[in-house]
Design a protein around this motif. Structure first.
Motif, PDB file in Angstrom:
ATOM      1  N   ILE A  10      36.070   5.321  42.584  1.00 50.80           N
ATOM      2  CA  ILE A  10      37.456   5.240  41.452  1.00 50.80           C
ATOM      3  C   ILE A  10      37.286   5.893  40.276  1.00 50.80           C
ATOM      4  N   PHE A  21      44.845  17.760  36.331  1.00 56.41           N
ATOM      5  CA  PHE A  21      46.166  17.529  35.504  1.00 56.41           C
ATOM      6  C   PHE A  21      46.235  18.563  34.536  1.00 56.41           C
ATOM      7  N   PHE A 193      43.770   4.750  24.628  1.00 56.31           N
ATOM      8  CA  PHE A 193      43.739   3.824  25.747  1.00 56.31           C
ATOM      9  C   PHE A 193      42.410   3.732  26.458  1.00 56.31           C
ATOM     10  N   LEU A 349      37.488   1.129  34.699  1.00 56.10           N
ATOM     11  CA  LEU A 349      37.794   1.278  33.596  1.00 56.10           C
ATOM     12  C   LEU A 349      36.759   2.348  32.873  1.00 56.10           C
TER      13      LEU A 349
ATOM     14  N   LEU B  12      50.884  11.250  34.234  1.00 54.62           N
ATOM     15  CA  LEU B  12      49.457  10.899  34.136  1.00 54.62           C
ATOM     16  C   LEU B  12      49.141   9.414  34.063  1.00 54.62           C
ATOM     17  N   PHE B  13      49.883   8.912  33.243  1.00 56.67           N
ATOM     18  CA  PHE B  13      49.386   7.437  32.723  1.00 56.67           C
ATOM     19  C   PHE B  13      49.834   6.483  33.760  1.00 56.67           C
ATOM     20  N   VAL B  15      50.011   7.414  37.084  1.00 53.25           N
ATOM     21  CA  VAL B  15      49.197   7.653  38.135  1.00 53.25           C
ATOM     22  C   VAL B  15      47.767   6.826  37.905  1.00 53.25           C
ATOM     23  N   ILE B  16      47.111   6.897  36.883  1.00 57.62           N
ATOM     24  CA  ILE B  16      46.062   6.350  36.396  1.00 57.62           C
ATOM     25  C   ILE B  16      46.266   4.883  36.483  1.00 57.62           C
ATOM     26  N   LEU B  19      46.429   3.328  39.785  1.00 55.65           N
ATOM     27  CA  LEU B  19      45.115   3.155  40.394  1.00 55.65           C
ATOM     28  C   LEU B  19      44.061   2.192  39.953  1.00 55.65           C
ATOM     29  N   LEU B  20      44.205   1.959  38.683  1.00 58.35           N
ATOM     30  CA  LEU B  20      43.393   0.975  38.027  1.00 58.35           C
ATOM     31  C   LEU B  20      43.896  -0.388  38.332  1.00 58.35           C
ATOM     32  N   TYR B  23      43.053  -1.243  42.156  1.00 58.40           N
ATOM     33  CA  TYR B  23      41.557  -1.196  42.236  1.00 58.40           C
ATOM     34  C   TYR B  23      41.216  -2.526  41.470  1.00 58.40           C
ATOM     35  N   ILE B  40      40.010  -6.988  33.786  1.00 53.61           N
ATOM     36  CA  ILE B  40      40.300  -6.019  32.830  1.00 53.61           C
ATOM     37  C   ILE B  40      41.096  -4.998  33.476  1.00 53.61           C
ATOM     38  N   ASP B  41      40.250  -4.264  34.687  1.00 50.09           N
ATOM     39  CA  ASP B  41      40.828  -3.251  35.367  1.00 50.09           C
ATOM     40  C   ASP B  41      42.500  -3.536  35.801  1.00 50.09           C
ATOM     41  N   TRP B  43      44.638  -5.714  34.364  1.00 43.44           N
ATOM     42  CA  TRP B  43      45.894  -5.669  33.567  1.00 43.44           C
ATOM     43  C   TRP B  43      45.706  -4.609  32.463  1.00 43.44           C
ATOM     44  N   TRP B  44      44.794  -3.740  32.355  1.00 43.23           N
ATOM     45  CA  TRP B  44      44.555  -2.644  31.467  1.00 43.23           C
ATOM     46  C   TRP B  44      45.275  -1.510  32.184  1.00 43.23           C
ATOM     47  N   LEU B  48      48.807   0.501  31.239  1.00 41.58           N
ATOM     48  CA  LEU B  48      48.854   2.125  31.301  1.00 41.58           C
ATOM     49  C   LEU B  48      50.153   2.723  32.277  1.00 41.58           C
TER      50      LEU B  48
END
Lengths: 571, 63
Positions: A10, A21, A193, A349, B12-13, B15-16, B19-20, B23, B40-41, B43-44, B48
């Motif tokens: 990941i 990008f 972020f 993260l 970008l944000f 998509v990331i 994904l987070l 995951y 944290i993955d 909710w953060w 995003l």
């Protein structure tokens, strides 16, 4: 070597998406580049808030992030002076008083302004030293990145720097300054972020703000200082012996707050180029002001992790975090951010945090490369090597200079890896050249009588004075050589920081005085030649139709009020 | 006219973030010393994705 952090699929995926990008954005923007002005100045079409964030981001290289976190650990809250005393007032001054002349003169670069205002030799001196310095600092930053990627991920040093340099090269070649600016805005948000959760997790672990203060009090007492020396910004600046930075109020306010910060923020083309790309004078003035808001909050993102890390290492918190040591047994403050990332972030993260770190390297490098290609093409190649060619030729040269700038940076990175001392010496030489610059601009923009000879010999005098002062003083515990004292030791400073501040003060004062004396001894510049270049010879610009809350003066007052409040709260 | 920067930011944000979020929900990692935000993955990632979506909406509204 063995990697300190193990990435999972990941994390690689997030990093890969970011790389793709960035390249994709270069491809999209390529179709919008038609002239050299598009390439070097984004066709002067960037909105104020975008220019503002890019202005901030170009300065936010990884060295800044890693260095500020390290300073947070080493010196505590006093590091905030680099922002709240240093950067913000200088950015406000740039926006209110200097931007009208940079933007309004239609100069394409800071050295070009010097030619318009003074003469060719002053421009040439500035352009050459600027080009050499950007390549050097980009190379040093690349070297730091190569080491860090090697340490964290086990990547080969060369692989890391060539990969990142290659990506930066491609997106600037394709989209020029616009591509660099757009990527800088993306990098800005990635950094925010990517690092914000680090602060939240670390602060929670250390027991909130009160837990952090208690932990930092133990750090301060262990080092023989008063309990608040790490957690308060002004209270321990009464004398050099009271704080770990070894500075006192006058040296700090004059050296850092006035000379160094104004010298950097008001004359460095790397950041000013972003504001000069704005779509109007009003937007160019608002760009640095818009940047002040995130800038004044950055200490919480970049300094706080250092303070948290040192408090945790001293035994605070419950997750048993400790900074790694250097071979000599002292804590390695440069690893604050990477080790905190590895400690707190789970897979996923971690990919985001690492992407933010790499993004900050790239934004710093792109800032250097775009400033280099512009100054090289407009201020060295066009006037001295190939005058009178067509616009298409200079656009082509800009692209060649981009490749050249990246290759020279790579060479500087290998040089830094091979001979650390040469790089230290070169950096020192450029610090001497830069130290007096702000005096030249201040007199140039606000005193009609200043002339070309005055500016040139003032700069030389300032540089010589800086070198002499450095050669005759030495910080405590330092060895004679690149740290000072190479002529004679006339004075000992309590810290390197104090020596730097005083070198700057002396360089600035010498340049200021010599410029005035030489200018008065020579002929004044022709009065008609100064319109748009000197404040008193230029009609006042009317912000006109803008409502009061969009005027630069209002934004500036807000920024100053906010930064005064921050200084009081964290006194 | 220039490309609206909010569009690439939004893409970008989003998509990331997605994904987070995915995951995080699938793997449930807990960082050391973590409290209510243990995942944290997830909710953060959500934060995003929300930022990315906001940027996309703003970019669309301009046109």
């Amino acid at each position: 070597m063995e990697a300190a952090i193990h990435l999972r699929a990941i994390d690689w995926l997030i990093l890969g998406i970011y790389f793709l990008f960035v390249l994709g954005m270069g491809v999209v923007l390529r179709r919008r580049i038609h002239s050299s002005e598009d390439f070097f100045l984004s066709g002067r079409s960037i909105p104020a808030w975008v220019a503002g964030l890019a202005f901030l981001s170009a300065n936010l290289g990884a060295q800044e992030l890693i260095g500020m976190a390290a300073s947070g650990a080493k010196y505590g809250m006093a590091t905030s002076h680099f922002y709240w005393v240093g950067a913000i007032p200088a950015m406000v001054f740039l926006a209110l008083f200097m931007m009208p002349f940079y933007y309004g003169s239609r100069a394409r670069s800071v050295p070009e302004y010097l030619r318009l205002r003074f003469d060719e030799k002053t421009r040439g001196f500035n352009a050459l030293s600027f080009c050499a310095m950007t390549v050097l600092s980009s190379g040093i930053s690349m070297y730091a990145m190569g080491l860090l990627l090697n340490l964290l991920l086990g990547w080969d040093f060369s692989l890391g720097i060539w990969l990142c340099a290659g990506i930066v090269l491609v997106y600037i070649l394709l989209g020029g300054l616009t591509s660099a600016i757009y990527n800088e805005v993306v990098q800005f948000f990635l950094i925010v972020f990517g690092f914000a959760p680090l602060v939240m997790l670390g602060l929670h672990d250390v027991g909130g703000w009160s837990g952090l203060r208690a932990g930092l009090a133990r750090v301060a007492l262990a080092h023989g200082f008063g309990a608040g020396a790490w957690s308060e910004s002004w209270a321990y600046l009464g004398s050099t012996a009271l704080n770990p930075m070894g500075v006192e109020r006058f040296g700090l306010v004059m050296g850092l707050g006035f000379v160094l910060s104004f010298g950097y923020w008001c004359t460095d083309f790397l950041t000013i180029q972003r504001a000069m790309a704005a779509d109007s004078l009003s937007a160019a003035r608002r760009a640095p002001l818009i940047a002040t808001l995130p800038k004044m909050l950055f200490p919480f993102l970049v300094i706080l992790p250092g303070m948290i890390a040192v408090a945790l290492t001293q035994g605070a918190g419950s997750s048993a975090f400790a900074l790694p040591n250097k071979p000599d047994g002292s804590p390695n403050f440069d690893l604050v951010i990477p080790t905190l990332l590895g400690h707190y972030f789970p897979a996923g993260l971690l990919g985001l945090g690492l992407t933010a770190l790499i993004a900050s390297f790239m934004s710093g490098m792109a800032g250097n490369v775009t400033a280099f290609n512009t100054v090289w093409t407009n201020d060295i190649y066009q006037p001295y090597l190939r005058p009178g060619a067509g616009d298409r030729h200079y656009l082509w040269m800009g692209r060649v200079a981009t490749v050249g700038g990246v290759l020279l940076s790579l060479a500087a990175a290998y040089l830094a890896a091979a001979f650390n001392n040469i790089m230290d010496v070169l950096q020192l030489v450029f610090a001497f050249i830069n130290a007096p610059l702000f005096a030249t601009f201040l007199l140039g923009m606000f005193w009609q009588r200043a002339n070309g000879n005055g500016a040139f010999y003032g700069l030389l005098a300032g540089t010589v004075a800086a070198a002499l002062h450095h050669g005759m003083t030495l910080p405590a515990h330092a060895v004679v050589g690149v740290k000072g004292g190479w002529l004679a030791i006339e004075h000992h400073y309590p810290s390197e920081m104090a020596q730097n501040f005083w070198t700057a003060i002396i360089a600035w004062t010498s340049c200021f005085v010599v410029t005035i004396i030489v200018s008065l001894a020579g002929r004044p510049p022709a009065p008609g030649s100064l319109v748009g270049l000197v404040r008193s010879a230029t009609p006042r610009i009317d912000a006109g139709a803008k409502p009061w809350w969009q005027r630069p003066e209002f934004l500036a007052a807000l920024a100053i009020a906010a930064v005064v409040a921050l200084n009081i709260v964290f006194f | 006219m220039n490309l609206d920067i909010r569009l690439p930011l939004g893409v970008l944000f989003s998509v990331i973030g997605v994904l987070l979020l995915g995951y995080g929900i699938a793997s449930r990692h807990t960082p050391p010393g973590a409290p209510w935000w243990s995942n944290i993955d997830a909710w953060w990632g959500g934060a995003l994705a929300a930022f990315g979506t906001l940027m996309l909406i703003l970019a669309r509204r301009r046109h």
